[in-house]
Design an enzyme around this catalytic site. Sequence first.
Site, PDB file in Angstrom:
ATOM      1  CE  LYS A 116      -3.739  -2.420   2.384  1.00  0.00           C
ATOM      2  NZ  LYS A 116      -3.081  -3.730   2.351  1.00  0.00           N
ATOM      3  CD  GLU A 183      -4.367   5.261   5.150  1.00  0.00           C
ATOM      4  OE1 GLU A 183      -3.738   5.421   4.103  1.00  0.00           O
ATOM      5  OE2 GLU A 183      -5.401   4.581   5.230  1.00  0.00           O
ATOM      6  CG  HIS A 218     -10.088  -0.884  10.558  1.00  0.00           C
ATOM      7  ND1 HIS A 218     -10.563   0.407  10.514  1.00  0.00           N
ATOM      8  CD2 HIS A 218      -9.422  -1.003  11.739  1.00  0.00           C
ATOM      9  CE1 HIS A 218     -10.175   1.045  11.608  1.00  0.00           C
ATOM     10  NE2 HIS A 218      -9.489   0.216  12.366  1.00  0.00           N
ATOM     11  CD  GLU A 258     -10.537  -1.547  -0.837  1.00  0.00           C
ATOM     12  OE1 GLU A 258     -10.003  -1.086   0.193  1.00  0.00           O
ATOM     13  OE2 GLU A 258     -11.088  -2.658  -0.869  1.00  0.00           O
ATOM     14  CD  GLU A 270      -6.247  -1.381   0.551  1.00  0.00           C
ATOM     15  OE1 GLU A 270      -5.841  -2.537   0.320  1.00  0.00           O
ATOM     16  OE2 GLU A 270      -6.522  -0.963   1.679  1.00  0.00           O
ATOM     17  CG  ASN A 272      -7.647  -4.688  -2.166  1.00  0.00           C
ATOM     18  OD1 ASN A 272      -6.633  -4.778  -1.479  1.00  0.00           O
ATOM     19  ND2 ASN A 272      -8.740  -4.092  -1.727  1.00  0.00           N
ATOM     20  NE  ARG A 274      -7.238  -9.223  -1.786  1.00  0.00           N
ATOM     21  CZ  ARG A 274      -8.331  -8.733  -1.230  1.00  0.00           C
ATOM     22  NH1 ARG A 274      -9.519  -9.092  -1.707  1.00  0.00           N
ATOM     23  NH2 ARG A 274      -8.277  -7.905  -0.217  1.00  0.00           N
TER      24      ARG A 274
END
Length: 613
Positions: A116, A183, A218, A258, A270, A272, A274
């Site tokens: 990330k 972050e 999360h 995202e 980020e 992903n 997949r």
Amino acid sequence: MITSVLVANRGEIACRVFRTCRELGIRTVAVYSDADANALHTRVADTAVRLPGAAPSDTYLRGDLIVKAALAAGADAVHPGYGFLSENPGFARAVLDAGLTWIGPAPEAIEAMASKTRAKELMGVEPLREVTEADLPVLVKAAAGGGGRGMRVVRRLADLDAELEAARAEAHSAFGDGEVFVEPYLEDGRHVEVQILADTHGTVWALGTRDCSLQRRHQKVIEEAPAPGLTPELTDSLYEMAVRAARAVGYVGAGTVEFLVAGDTAHFLEMNTRLQVEHPVTEAVYGVDLVALQLRVAEGHALDDEPPLARGHAVEARLYAEDPARDWAPQTGTLHRLAVPGGIRLDTGFTDGDEIGVHYDPMLAKAVAHAPTRAEAIRALAGALDRAAVHGPPTNRDLLVRSLRHKEFTTARMDTGFYDRHLTELTEPAPDPHAPLAAALADTHARSRFGGFRNVPSQPQTKRYSMAGEEIEVHYRHTRAGLEADGVRVVHADAALVVLEVDGVRRNFDVARYGDEIHVNTTRLTALPRFPDPTAQHAPGSLLAPMPGTVVRVADGLTEGATVEAGQPLLWLEAMKMEHKITAPATGTLSALHVVPGQQVTVGSLLAVVQET
């Protein structure tokens, strides 16, 4: 052409990929740990290969064993699923080096986005280097993997070092990579993502948005497509950023970009690399099979120039074996029955009678409703879950139903702080007050067929149950007119169905018993002995293990005799790749500490005793 696919994963996602493979006439290969020897994904595959040697929690991280299994089983392609090695570029290279087809993006693309921190740099976003009071609250986040593991919200600067250490340990356990970063944390942001799909011919689809704002730890709980309430301009901007991210790394296959959305501003989080857990809502809205499209892209076929049109709205809820009221503690045991009515798509890795173990994520299933409008989809899903038979350990089913019916959700005013604000009200016990009586009548019928009426008046029958943390005692007797029970008229009673009339209203109660565990409609009870065992009591202030797991650490300097404050962390348990904090129930003295790091404990094990002062 792909003829045989090994899924380098387990549970629900393995079963999901196998389903599409069967429809396409492709043979399937499962891999399994010793703990999963009888798991559903192992049973439904054409071929299954045991992964030897590793501990169950680490088995699916052994890429060398998985490649060896694929070759031994004659597979010619590997699908990574999600989690575990799905975003590991080294594993993707090992699959390709073995001459197998990798159903995913190139290792270089995974490498560029799997971390990330590197992904943010690629998109021009800088993580925090040094945290000050002005930066709080902040989010500590694992650089690799996902699923909420290795993530911590920090609201006090004094807690930062400890939370960094905990996040590193959890990330390393889950992904084999302990890198974390920090972050800013936006309290009222929405989690919005864009599904992308790209082929080897230069076409990149932005296949709609999803809102995944309802999260615990999360980790997403309820997702929907499309994300409600976005302006056309913001949607176009999200699409543009997602496609730009994919093109920046030469992406091929299915992926998700995202964002955290605050107002009309989107912040890149980020990518992903997949298939996402929540992909079914996109499939429902666009009428596609994303796994089938992954396979086609891996075979080199081109996508159409434009994606299909979206139709309607879809909502997905993740059903977990966990207790939301007890810090989302995962639960284990036998899943006796799982049945969701009403045209709802159910993706699961379990079937009736399967064991929910301690080694893996406690998600039991994903329930998905699709309808012409958002309101209709929400109503259909909430109603189906409300009527579902979920017999086994405690689950989050009631929380899901209440969340779907909550005004903030139905009016699309939710954000990622939804459960921080509403968890208490959403987990208030609301057991059916007539469930114990229905259980008692069904049990009596099953054991004795009610016997017969006697002229000599008899003492009432008495039964005791535990329900929602309370002990309940019910009484009933046989009379000339039939059963008389606490002023409630018994219309019908057998081992599986009890009909009661209360104030002129008849109600049906479906009853299922599994040993001492009883399910009456959606209420879970435990049968208790008629006379309590006085020796089965723990001293006040006893801390019992809420789940089976491993004691990973004890608070620094904590010894018997120490003074502790209410809410102070005492020790941490690891279960299902997540750390769970055990805190002091009150201010007082730690009079006993019964565990050490590395010790395995079972549910109800005595961990420590705090004597209140």
